[in-house]
Design a protein around this motif. Structure first.
Motif, PDB file in Angstrom:
ATOM      1  N   ALA A  43       0.537  -1.441  -0.072  1.00  0.00           N
ATOM      2  CA  ALA A  43      -0.301  -0.178   0.137  1.00  0.00           C
ATOM      3  C   ALA A  43       0.914   1.122   0.092  1.00  0.00           C
ATOM      4  N   ALA A  44       1.662   1.572   0.866  1.00  0.00           N
ATOM      5  CA  ALA A  44       3.428   2.128   0.418  1.00  0.00           C
ATOM      6  C   ALA A  44       3.699   2.417  -0.261  1.00  0.00           C
ATOM      7  N   GLY A  45       4.056   1.135  -1.371  1.00  0.00           N
ATOM      8  CA  GLY A  45       5.009   1.086  -2.472  1.00  0.00           C
ATOM      9  C   GLY A  45       6.355   1.249  -1.760  1.00  0.00           C
ATOM     10  N   GLY A  46       7.117   0.496  -0.646  1.00  0.00           N
ATOM     11  CA  GLY A  46       8.050  -0.094  -0.110  1.00  0.00           C
ATOM     12  C   GLY A  46       8.413  -0.847  -0.923  1.00  0.00           C
ATOM     13  N   SER A  47       9.762  -1.939   0.156  1.00  0.00           N
ATOM     14  CA  SER A  47       9.830  -2.872  -0.836  1.00  0.00           C
ATOM     15  C   SER A  47      10.219  -3.892   0.650  1.00  0.00           C
ATOM     16  N   MET A  48      10.873  -4.510   0.493  1.00  0.00           N
ATOM     17  CA  MET A  48      10.872  -6.292   1.966  1.00  0.00           C
ATOM     18  C   MET A  48      12.446  -6.996   1.115  1.00  0.00           C
ATOM     19  N   ILE A  49      12.866  -6.665   2.797  1.00  0.00           N
ATOM     20  CA  ILE A  49      14.039  -7.920   2.416  1.00  0.00           C
ATOM     21  C   ILE A  49      13.035  -9.052   3.355  1.00  0.00           C
ATOM     22  N   PHE A  50      13.431 -10.176   2.005  1.00  0.00           N
ATOM     23  CA  PHE A  50      12.350 -11.040   2.358  1.00  0.00           C
ATOM     24  C   PHE A  50      13.206 -11.968   2.719  1.00  0.00           C
ATOM     25  N   LEU A  51      13.063 -12.770   3.857  1.00  0.00           N
ATOM     26  CA  LEU A  51      13.367 -13.969   4.407  1.00  0.00           C
ATOM     27  C   LEU A  51      12.726 -15.265   3.918  1.00  0.00           C
ATOM     28  N   SER A  52      13.254 -16.563   3.968  1.00  0.00           N
ATOM     29  CA  SER A  52      12.175 -17.302   3.248  1.00  0.00           C
ATOM     30  C   SER A  52      12.149 -17.991   4.891  1.00  0.00           C
ATOM     31  N   LYS A  53      12.845 -17.906   5.930  1.00  0.00           N
ATOM     32  CA  LYS A  53      12.033 -18.360   7.713  1.00  0.00           C
ATOM     33  C   LYS A  53      12.454 -16.804   8.324  1.00  0.00           C
ATOM     34  N   PHE A  54      12.546 -17.291   9.322  1.00  0.00           N
ATOM     35  CA  PHE A  54      12.845 -15.959  10.352  1.00  0.00           C
ATOM     36  C   PHE A  54      14.315 -16.791  11.017  1.00  0.00           C
ATOM     37  N   ASP A  55      15.414 -15.975  11.055  1.00  0.00           N
ATOM     38  CA  ASP A  55      16.600 -16.716  10.732  1.00  0.00           C
ATOM     39  C   ASP A  55      17.474 -15.410  11.318  1.00  0.00           C
ATOM     40  N   LEU A  56      17.918 -15.820  12.923  1.00  0.00           N
ATOM     41  CA  LEU A  56      18.646 -14.577  13.616  1.00  0.00           C
ATOM     42  C   LEU A  56      19.584 -13.570  13.106  1.00  0.00           C
ATOM     43  N   ASP A  57      20.884 -14.838  12.554  1.00  0.00           N
ATOM     44  CA  ASP A  57      22.419 -14.009  11.922  1.00  0.00           C
ATOM     45  C   ASP A  57      21.873 -13.597  10.893  1.00  0.00           C
ATOM     46  N   PHE A  58      21.239 -13.934   9.790  1.00  0.00           N
ATOM     47  CA  PHE A  58      20.531 -12.849   8.608  1.00  0.00           C
ATOM     48  C   PHE A  58      20.356 -11.542   9.792  1.00  0.00           C
ATOM     49  N   LEU A  59      18.959 -11.825  10.504  1.00  0.00           N
ATOM     50  CA  LEU A  59      18.191 -10.728  10.601  1.00  0.00           C
ATOM     51  C   LEU A  59      19.555  -9.809  11.589  1.00  0.00           C
ATOM     52  N   LEU A  60      20.234 -10.054  12.637  1.00  0.00           N
ATOM     53  CA  LEU A  60      21.384  -9.123  12.430  1.00  0.00           C
ATOM     54  C   LEU A  60      22.251  -8.595  11.651  1.00  0.00           C
ATOM     55  N   GLU A  61      22.523  -8.862  10.934  1.00  0.00           N
ATOM     56  CA  GLU A  61      23.112  -8.809   9.630  1.00  0.00           C
ATOM     57  C   GLU A  61      22.794  -7.883   8.545  1.00  0.00           C
ATOM     58  N   ASN A  62      21.753  -7.560   7.776  1.00  0.00           N
ATOM     59  CA  ASN A  62      20.862  -7.391   7.527  1.00  0.00           C
ATOM     60  C   ASN A  62      19.739  -6.156   8.156  1.00  0.00           C
ATOM     61  N   MET A  63      19.988  -5.584   9.618  1.00  0.00           N
ATOM     62  CA  MET A  63      18.835  -4.994  10.371  1.00  0.00           C
ATOM     63  C   MET A  63      19.718  -3.882   9.666  1.00  0.00           C
TER      64      MET A  63
END
Ligand code: MCA
Ligand code: AMP
Length: 503
Positions: free
Chosen positions: A220-240
C-alpha cells in the motif's frame, strides 16, 4: 474494469523497475518482474480451468513465487486460501474439502502424499517450490507475462483463512477485498509507511500477520521487503542496517534480545519495530528500549478482523497495552453474559465493528451468528479493558486457546485425538509459560481404570494428525481432572498447578 485489491496493492506498481523483494541470495526482484510472474501464474491457473470466485488452497514454502500466487489470485478474482506448511495431510484434507477448493497447490515433495486427498475433494493438484520449481511454476513459465485483470468489487471475497474453534472443527473466515484493503491503507498511514521503507520480512506468509499486515502494508505504501524464507536470527542481525521497519511476533523480539550482537548500533537505521499475534510482556518492551532506544509498537488483531487496535506511532506507546482502536474501527467492552456495554475500566469481552470485520464463516451460518452480531459487532473471545486514556489492554481470553510462538492452538482439537487413544479416559490440554514461545502445549491425561497407556505411544499416534507445533511437549498422567460444580474442567487450576513446568 476495476479490481480494487489488485489495482491498489499491485497494479499501480506496474512498470516500476525498482526492487520490491530483496532476497537472501543477494538478488532482488522488481515490482515489474513480480507482476509479470503473477500474470503468468494467473494464466496458468486459468488454463487449468480455475474460474473467478473459485478457491485456491496453497500449502507452499515462502518464496517470491508463493507471494506472486497471492497476487495472481487477486488479479484473477480467485479466493486465496494459504495453509501452514506444518499441517499434516489429515489436517489439510479438511481445509481442501471444506472450502471446495478448485485447485490445491502443494510442495513438490509432498505431491504423492497429497494426491488422494485432492482427488477426494475434487481439486486439481499442482505443485510450487521455492526456486520456481514444480508443475504450476513450469506451466506458468510458458505463459504470457500480461493478464487482463478480472473485475471485482470491494464486497467480493479475496481470501479464506481457517481458524480453529473451541468446539472442534476449523472455520473458514471469509475476507473481502474491502476487509484487506481498508486495513492495509489504515495501517500504512498510521504507521507512516512510505515508498522509502524497507521491511524486514521474516514471518510466514500463510497467516494474517505475515501476509495481510506485513505484505499489504508495504504494498500500500509502495515500499520494499527484505524477504527471508523463514526466521533466521543471524541473517536478521546482519541485514538490519539495510532495513527501516520490522514486524514480528514476541518470540522474534525475545530471541533478538537474547543475542549480545543485538545492539543499539545495529538498530540505528530502523524506524519502527511492530509486534503482535501474542502478548508482548511489558518486561520485553522495557528491555528492548533499554537495549536499543526503540519502543516496540504493539498492535492487536485477529484472523476474522485483521487489525483492530494499535499503539500510536507518534504518541506514547504504552507497554502492556495494545493501544487505541484503529481509525474507522469501533471497539467496546461488554458483559459476556448480557452483551451490554461496560463502563470504562471494567473488564469484559472485546467486541469490534468496522470495515475490517469479515463476512462470516464459510458455510457455517450458526457459528457466524454466534460470533458476529446482526449489528455488525464481532465477539472476539478476548477479554479486555479500556483505561482512562483510551488504551485497550487484553487481560485474558474467554476462548480456550494457546498461543505458541505466535501460532494459535485450540486445545479441543488435541483433546479429541488424545481421548480417542486406547486406555485414555479423558484429557485436558493447557498452555504453560515457555521462555521462547510464550506458551507451550502440555497434555494432562486420565487413564481408564486398570489401564496404563504409554505417553510415547499416544504422542506417536497423534503425530500423524497434528502439526508438530500443536503436539504436546509432554503428557502428564493424573487420577482425575479438577471440575467445577457444573462438571466443567477447571483449566485455570491446571494452569496454576503446572505454571512452573519446564521441559
Ligand atoms: C516451530 N516450532 C514450534 C513453533 N515453531 N513449536 C511451538 N510453537 C511454535 N510457534 C517447533 C518445530 O516444530 C520444531 O520442533 C522446533 O520448534 C524448531 O522448529 P523451527 O522451524 O526451527 O522453529 P523456528 O523457525 O525457530 O520457528 C519459530 C518461530 C515460528 C520463528 C517463532 O514459529 C514463527 O515464525 N512464528 C510466527 C507465527 C505467526 O506468523 N503468527 C501470526 C499468526 P521439533 O524440533 O520438536 O521438531 S496471525 C495472528 O495471530 C493474528 C491475526 C495477529 O494478530 O497477527
Ligand atoms: P488468530 O485470529 O487465530 O490469528 O488469533 C488472534 C488472537 O491472537 C486474538 O484473538 C488474541 O487473542 C491474540 N492476539 C493478537 N495480537 C495480540 C496482542 N498484541 N496481544 C495479545 N494477544 C494478541
Amino acid at each position: 474494469m476495476s479490481n480494487p485489491l489488485y489495482d491498489t496493492l499491485f497494479g499501480r506498481h506496474a512498470g516500476k523497475t525498482t526492487p520490491f523483494l530483496h532476497l537472501e541470495n543477494g538478488t532482488s526482484l522488481s515490482h515489474a518482474d513480480f507482476l509479470a510472474r503473477a500474470a503468468q501464474l494467473a494464466h496458468a491457473m486459468a488454463s487449468l480451468g480455475v474460474k473467478p470466485g473459485d478457491r485456491v488452497a496453497a500449502q507452499i514454502d515462502k518464496s517470491p513465487d508463493a507471494l506472486a500466487l497471492y497476487a495472481a489470485c487477486a488479479q484473477a478474482g480467485l479466493v486465496f486460501l494459504p495453509l501452514n506448511t506444518g499441517y499434516t495431510a489429515d489436517e489439510v484434507s479438511y481445509f481442501v474439502e471444506n472450502s471446495g477448493a478448485a485447485l490445491f497447490v502443494c510442495q513438490d515433495h509432498r505431491r504423492d502424499e497429497m494426491s488422494a486427498l485432492a482427488q477426494t475433494a475434487g481439486a486439481v493438484l499442482e505443485t510450487l517450490d521455492q526456486d520456481r520449481g514444480g508443475s504450476l511454476a513450469e506451466r506458468a513459465d510458458r505463459q504470457s507475462a500480461e493478464f487482463e485483470t478480472v473485475a471485482r468489487n470491494r464486497d467480493d471475497l479475496a481470501a479464506f483463512l481457517y481458524t480453529s474453534g473451541t468446539t472442534g472443527r476449523s472455520k473458514g473466515a471469509m475476507l473481502t477485498q474491502e476487509n484487506l484493503l481498508s486495513n492495509a491503507q489504515t495501517l500504512a498511514e498510521l504507521w507512516q509507511f512510505t515508498a522509502q521503507d524497507v521491511l524486514l520480512h521474516a514471518l510466514p506468509i500463510f497467516h494474517t500477520h505475515g501476509l495481510f499486515v506485513a505484505v499489504n502494508v508495504t504494498l500500500a505504501a509502495g515500499g520494499s521487503m527484505i524477504f527471508l524464507s523463514k526466521f533466521d536470527l543471524d541473517f536478521l542481525l546482519e541485514n538490519m542496517h539495510r532495513a527501516t521497519a520490522m514486524m514480528g511476533v514476541p518470540t522474534f523480539y525475545t530471541r533478538l534480545l537474547e543475542d549480545p550482537r543485538f545492539t543499539r548500533d545495529r538498530t540505528q537505521h530502523m524506524r519502527v519495530f511492530i509486534s503482535g499475534s501474542a502478548p508482548l510482556l511489558a518486561e520485553t518492551h522495557v528491555q528492548f528500549e533499554d537495549r536499543t532506544g526503540h519502543r516496540i509498537l504493539e498492535r492487536y488483531g485477529m484472523t476474522e478482523t485483521n487489525m483492530n487496535t494499535s499503539n500510536p506511532y507518534d504518541g506514547e506507546r504504552r507497554a502492556g497495552t495494545v493501544g487505541f482502536p484503529l481509525p474507522g474501527v469501533e471497539l467496546k467492552i461488554t458483559d459476556p453474559a448480557s452483551g451490554d456495554a461496560l463502563a470504562a475500566g471494567e473488564i469484559g469481552q472485546i467486541e469490534v465493528r468496522g470495515p475490517n470485520v469479515f463476512k462470516g464463516y464459510w458455510e457455517m451460518p450458526e457459528k457466524t451468528a454466534a460470533e458476529l452480531r446482526e449489528n455488525g459487532f464481532f465477539i472476539t473471545g478476548d477479554l479486555g479493558r479500556i483505561d482512562d486514556d483510551g488504551y485497550v489492554s487484553i487481560v485474558g481470553r474467554d476462548k480456550d486457546m494457546i498461543i505458541s510462538g505466535g501460532y494459535n492452538i485450540y486445545p479441543k482439537e488435541i483433546e479429541l485425538l488424545i481421548d480417542d487413544q486406547p486406555g485414555v479416559l479423558e484429557s485436558a490440554v493447557i498452555g504453560v509459560p515457555h521462555p521462547d514461545f510464550g506458551e507451550a502445549v502440555l497434555g494432562i491425561v486420565v487413564a481408564k481404570p486398570a489401564e496404563t497407556p504409554e505417553s510415547d505411544q499416544i504422542l506417536k499416534n497423534i503425530s500423524t494428525s497434528l502439526a508438530r507445533f500443536k503436539q504436546p511437549r509432554k503428557l502428564i498422567f493424573v487420577r482425575e481432572l479438577p471440575r467445577n460444580t457444573m462438571g466443567k474442567v477447571q483449566k485455570n487450576l491446571l494452569r496454576k498447578e503446572y505454571e512452573n513446568y519446564t521441559e
